[in-house]
Design a protein around this motif. Structure first.
Motif, mmCIF file in Angstrom:
data_model
loop_
_atom_site.group_PDB
_atom_site.id
_atom_site.type_symbol
_atom_site.label_atom_id
_atom_site.label_comp_id
_atom_site.label_asym_id
_atom_site.label_seq_id
_atom_site.Cartn_x
_atom_site.Cartn_y
_atom_site.Cartn_z
ATOM 1 N N ASP A 56 0.543 -1.101 0.565
ATOM 2 C CA ASP A 56 -0.305 0.158 -0.035
ATOM 3 C C ASP A 56 0.922 0.917 -0.045
ATOM 4 O O ASP A 56 1.326 1.618 -0.323
ATOM 5 C CB ASP A 56 -1.162 0.467 1.526
ATOM 6 N N ASN A 57 0.391 2.100 1.377
ATOM 7 C CA ASN A 57 1.875 3.684 1.358
ATOM 8 C C ASN A 57 2.546 3.387 2.385
ATOM 9 O O ASN A 57 3.144 4.148 2.509
ATOM 10 C CB ASN A 57 0.495 4.732 1.080
ATOM 11 N N SER A 78 1.223 9.712 2.208
ATOM 12 C CA SER A 78 -0.526 10.411 2.857
ATOM 13 C C SER A 78 -0.884 10.169 0.717
ATOM 14 O O SER A 78 -0.142 11.060 0.218
ATOM 15 C CB SER A 78 -0.895 11.143 2.873
ATOM 16 N N LYS A 79 -1.712 9.392 0.589
ATOM 17 C CA LYS A 79 -2.047 9.663 -0.672
ATOM 18 C C LYS A 79 -2.654 11.197 -1.426
ATOM 19 O O LYS A 79 -3.202 11.219 -0.455
ATOM 20 C CB LYS A 79 -3.353 8.039 -1.322
#
Length: 219
Positions: A56-57, A78-79
């Motif tokens: 993921d991130n 943080s997207k």
């Protein structure tokens, strides 16, 4: 190697030719963003080989110095924002206590150039907030030798490098000192910054952890 940040590109800000603007100076051979230094316990991690796991991130980098220590650096992004977090965890793998004069999280010198030098858009300056006031560190003053090679900021709540359009800011997650350093590259002085967390002593099997929040993007 070193688990440092090689580039940060702002996709919404582009040069001519539709090239994304880069915030990390290209070809910089000095301190990279995210380099960790522990004086007294092995120095910089610049040459350490890290294993990486990403999902993921989150990206987790792990390196070991046999029978001495393990370093875990975790980047959490943080997207769709210009922010990310960096956590540094140190574990004592040895039989004897592990001591260091502190944990310094470093940021490379300056910002990548942008715009027309005639309008001073490329001038990188430092800013620090401590004791309710903002302190300014300018490249021009450093060139003239008004300031020393290192400017320490006691009780820093945040540090930043900025030019006319962009900034990189570091916010420590716990009480820390700050500092700006200078060095000469290609005939010009450049400013670096670092967050320095307190000295530590770890018994066998013990660990310590520090964290820095990073903003890298437009002013």
């Amino acid at each position: 190697r070193g688990a440092q940040v090689k580039c940060i590109r702002t996709k919404n800000y582009r040069h001519s030719g539709n090239v994304c603007h880069e915030l990390v100076p290209v070809g910089d051979k000095g301190t990279r963003p995210g380099e960790v230094d522990m004086p007294g316990a092995g120095g910089s991690d610049r040459e350490l080989d890290y294993a990486v796991e990403a999902a993921d991130n989150v990206a987790v980098f792990t390196a070991e110095i046999p029978q001495k220590m393990r370093i875990i650096k975790t980047y959490k992004f943080s997207k769709d924002t210009h922010e990310f977090d960096l956590a540094v965890q140190v574990q004592n793998l040895g039989a004897l206590p592990l001591e260091a004069q502190g944990i310094a999280v470093n940021w490379c010198s300056g910002l990548e150039k942008v715009g027309d030098p005639k309008d001073a858009s490329d001038v990188t300056e430092g800013r620090a907030y401590a004791a309710g006031a903002v302190e300014k560190v300018t490249a021009e003053k450093l060139k003239k030798g008004v300031m020393q090679d290192e400017v320490k900021i006691h009780g820093a709540e945040w540090l930043a490098l900025k030019n006319k359009y962009f900034t990189v800011a570091l916010v420590p997650g716990s009480p820390a000192e700050g500092g700006f350093l200078r060095r000469r590259e290609g005939g010009e002085y450049k400013i670096s910054m670092q967050i320095v967390f307190p000295a530590f002593k770890l018994e066998k099997g013990a660990e310590t952890k520090v964290a820095v929040a990073v903003y890298s993007g437009p002013l």
